[in-house]
Design a protein around this motif. Sequence first.
Motif, PDB file in Angstrom:
ATOM      1  N   ARG A   1       0.833  -1.210   0.000  1.00  0.00           N
ATOM      2  CA  ARG A   1       0.000   0.000   0.000  1.00  0.00           C
ATOM      3  C   ARG A   1       0.867   1.259   0.000  1.00  0.00           C
ATOM      4  O   ARG A   1       0.611   2.189  -0.750  1.00  0.00           O
ATOM      5  CB  ARG A   1      -0.932  -0.018   1.216  1.00  0.00           C
ATOM      6  N   THR A   2       1.931   1.274   0.844  1.00  0.00           N
ATOM      7  CA  THR A   2       2.811   2.443   0.945  1.00  0.00           C
ATOM      8  C   THR A   2       4.276   2.090   0.688  1.00  0.00           C
ATOM      9  O   THR A   2       5.119   2.971   0.632  1.00  0.00           O
ATOM     10  CB  THR A   2       2.724   3.093   2.349  1.00  0.00           C
TER      11      THR A   2
ATOM     12  N   SER B   1       0.023   6.392   0.184  1.00  0.00           N
ATOM     13  CA  SER B   1      -0.290   5.343  -0.797  1.00  0.00           C
ATOM     14  C   SER B   1       0.479   5.552  -2.093  1.00  0.00           C
ATOM     15  O   SER B   1       0.725   6.686  -2.508  1.00  0.00           O
ATOM     16  CB  SER B   1      -1.791   5.329  -1.096  1.00  0.00           C
TER      17      SER B   1
END
Length: 182
Positions: A86-87, A126
């Motif tokens: 996600r990140t 993100s």
Amino acid sequence: MMQEFKSAHESRVSITELMLPSHSNFGGKVHGGHILNLMDQIAFACASKHSQCYCVTASVNRVDFLHPVEVGELLTLRASINYTGRTSMVVGVRVESENITKGTKRHCNSSYFTMVAKDEDGKSISIPGLILENEQGVRRFARSKKRKEEAFIRDTQFESSHFNMKEHLEGLKDENVKLSLH
């Protein structure tokens, strides 16, 4: 506006640098720390290019120096995104040295840098996902995912709250240790 998905080739980066006497250690070879610094720089460039954000190094997975690098050789580093969470991203970095007079090339090492995208306030942000375009891309993504899962198991297994010393004492008998437990 940030893209939802990007391919690995969109953020691929490579650099080539001549190894100078100022990069050498006391043994006359290029200092491993200098090579690690270059690897971190190219991982940052690749991750930042993919995420279009400032990125930080969260971890480095194994760096095995396979061959010494000589002063006067060209060092080429290539980086590409192997995995996206996600990140965070896993950036694969490959290092090759080239002896310019002989024309010979050697694979010096490969490593995997986990990089995390940050916003202006230092909070994780993100990133675009990864478009897998071929079998090699799927293999690299699956390998990074598996490595991440294994690292979590390995790390939690040895946390003090879960560690059972008696389970490990037998395995220490043939090691270069002397037990002096109180």
